[in-house]
Design an enzyme around this catalytic site. Structure first.
Site, PDB file in Angstrom:
ATOM      1  N   HIS A  34      -5.818  -1.650   2.209  1.00  0.00           N
ATOM      2  CA  HIS A  34      -5.991  -0.262   1.763  1.00  0.00           C
ATOM      3  C   HIS A  34      -5.282  -0.026   0.441  1.00  0.00           C
ATOM      4  CE1 HIS A  34      -2.102  -0.439   3.740  1.00  0.00           C
ATOM      5  NE2 HIS A  34      -1.752   0.579   2.960  1.00  0.00           N
ATOM      6  N   HIS A 115      -2.822  -0.315  -5.589  1.00  0.00           N
ATOM      7  CA  HIS A 115      -2.946  -1.744  -5.294  1.00  0.00           C
ATOM      8  C   HIS A 115      -3.338  -1.954  -3.838  1.00  0.00           C
ATOM      9  CE1 HIS A 115       1.074  -0.747  -3.839  1.00  0.00           C
ATOM     10  NE2 HIS A 115       0.959  -1.800  -3.029  1.00  0.00           N
TER      11      HIS A 115
END
Length: 171
Positions: A34, A115
């Site tokens: 995620h 990220h």
């Protein structure tokens, strides 16, 4: 309860990230790959309706956008985390900023670096080797993101989706 707000990329990107996470990330089984929009914060049950209302409002004002994943990077020397770098497009930055307004706690633990973690809690020696190997692999994925998720942490440390909010969905 401990909550957060995340974007889950497509199954294709999750599968690519999981190829590395299952070897290099001890949190592999706790949450799917995620992008964290709002890191964990404590919330009691009576605050939940206000947060959900605010998330609905935020999501309705942000149109679906393209998520760009373009290389492997790390947070070294601060910590030994390896990740897939996500381009911080305006919509992502705006989502992150709005997650620190209104009913949300205002504190920010770190600067926002979008990220997808693929390795963490690595020993110094293995960190350098793994980062070097992964840096040679070409990563370039683009996909449309049309929702954000409110997630909460279970007693065993795993994270589950509480509710999904469609981007650009007018109330």
């Amino acid at each position: 309860m401990k909550c957060g707000v995340v974007i889950f990329p497509s199954k294709f990107v999750q599968d690519k990230a999981n190829e590395f996470r299952k070897r290099f990330d001890p949190a592999y089984t706790l949450i799917s790959p995620h992008v964290t929009i709002r890191s964990g914060f404590e919330l009691n049950d009576d605050q939940l309706p206000t947060i959900i209302s605010q998330l609905n409002e935020i999501a309705s004002k942000i149109e679906p956008f393209e998520l760009e994943i373009n290389k492997v990077s790390s947070f070294a020397p601060v910590n030994n985390v390896i990740y897939l770098k996500v381009t911080p497009v305006d919509a992502l930055k705006e989502l992150h900023e709005k997650m620190h307004t209104g009913a949300f706690p205002k504190t920010k633990e770190y600067a926002f670096v979008p990220h997808i973690t693929i390795g963490q809690q690595l020993q110094d020696a293995e960190f350098g080797d793994i980062l070097g190997q992964l840096s040679m692999i070409q990563f370039s994925y683009n996909e449309m993101i049309d929702s954000i998720k409110l997630v909460y942490q279970l007693e065993n440390g795993a994270w589950e989706v509480y509710e999904t909010f469609k981007l650009g969905a007018k109330q």
